[in-house]
Design a protein around this motif. Structure first.
Motif, PDB file in Angstrom:
ATOM      1  N   LEU A  92      10.197   1.074   7.363  1.00  0.00           N
ATOM      2  CA  LEU A  92      10.644   2.125   6.451  1.00  0.00           C
ATOM      3  C   LEU A  92      10.260   1.818   5.003  1.00  0.00           C
ATOM      4  O   LEU A  92       9.768   2.698   4.287  1.00  0.00           O
ATOM      5  N   CYS A  93      10.474   0.595   4.581  1.00  0.00           N
ATOM      6  CA  CYS A  93      10.204   0.236   3.186  1.00  0.00           C
ATOM      7  C   CYS A  93       8.714   0.183   2.882  1.00  0.00           C
ATOM      8  O   CYS A  93       8.303   0.490   1.754  1.00  0.00           O
ATOM      9  N   SER A  94       7.905  -0.212   3.853  1.00  0.00           N
ATOM     10  CA  SER A  94       6.470  -0.332   3.581  1.00  0.00           C
ATOM     11  C   SER A  94       5.846   1.018   3.235  1.00  0.00           C
ATOM     12  O   SER A  94       4.870   1.070   2.480  1.00  0.00           O
ATOM     13  N   THR A  95       6.412   2.102   3.754  1.00  0.00           N
ATOM     14  CA  THR A  95       5.906   3.426   3.415  1.00  0.00           C
ATOM     15  C   THR A  95       6.055   3.694   1.920  1.00  0.00           C
ATOM     16  O   THR A  95       5.120   4.144   1.256  1.00  0.00           O
ATOM     17  N   PHE A  96       7.208   3.373   1.385  1.00  0.00           N
ATOM     18  CA  PHE A  96       7.461   3.625  -0.031  1.00  0.00           C
ATOM     19  C   PHE A  96       6.768   2.605  -0.924  1.00  0.00           C
ATOM     20  O   PHE A  96       6.250   2.957  -1.987  1.00  0.00           O
ATOM     21  N   VAL A  97       6.761   1.358  -0.496  1.00  0.00           N
ATOM     22  CA  VAL A  97       6.121   0.316  -1.298  1.00  0.00           C
ATOM     23  C   VAL A  97       4.611   0.549  -1.362  1.00  0.00           C
ATOM     24  O   VAL A  97       3.985   0.315  -2.394  1.00  0.00           O
ATOM     25  N   GLY A  98       4.027   1.047  -0.293  1.00  0.00           N
ATOM     26  CA  GLY A  98       2.601   1.362  -0.296  1.00  0.00           C
ATOM     27  C   GLY A  98       2.259   2.416  -1.323  1.00  0.00           C
ATOM     28  O   GLY A  98       1.270   2.304  -2.054  1.00  0.00           O
TER      29      GLY A  98
END
Length: 117
Positions: A92-98
């Protein structure tokens, strides 16, 4: 005799190798190729080697983490929930961090990660 775990890696590398071969063959067929210098190719090779070493080192800790949680007295169900929570949060977080890395730059995001960690 080859075990299931070994078979997984054999199939994985065959599939990845086939995809790399296919993408290179397709790239040669198109006329719109980017100019790739020898310095860039050298960078790619060094990056892939370091990335693979670090990824394998990260994968090696999995069984030991399971044994560590087990030694603390957690049940198999709780350990599974911990792993799912960790992987789910990362997904979930990697989507936003990307998208943040695209907006602010990867160097700045890596520096931010080092500060937060």
């Amino acid at each position: 005799m080859i075990g299931a775990f070994d078979m997984y890696y054999i199939v994985f590398f065959v599939v990845v190798g086939g995809l790399v071969h296919y993408s290179r063959k397709k790239a040669k067929a198109t006329s719109e190729q980017a100019v790739v210098t020898e310095d860039f190719k050298r960078f790619q090779r060094s990056y892939v080697v370091i990335y693979l070493i670090l990824t394998m080192a990260d994968w090696m800790q999995g069984p030991y983490l399971y044994a560590l949680y087990d030694s603390y007295g957690h049940s198999a169900q709780t350990i599974g929930q911990l792993f799912i929570a960790g992987f789910g949060t990362a997904a979930l977080c990697s989507t936003f961090v990307g998208s943040l890395a695209d907006k602010y730059g990867r160097k700045r995001m890596c520096q931010g990660f080092c500060v937060v960690l």
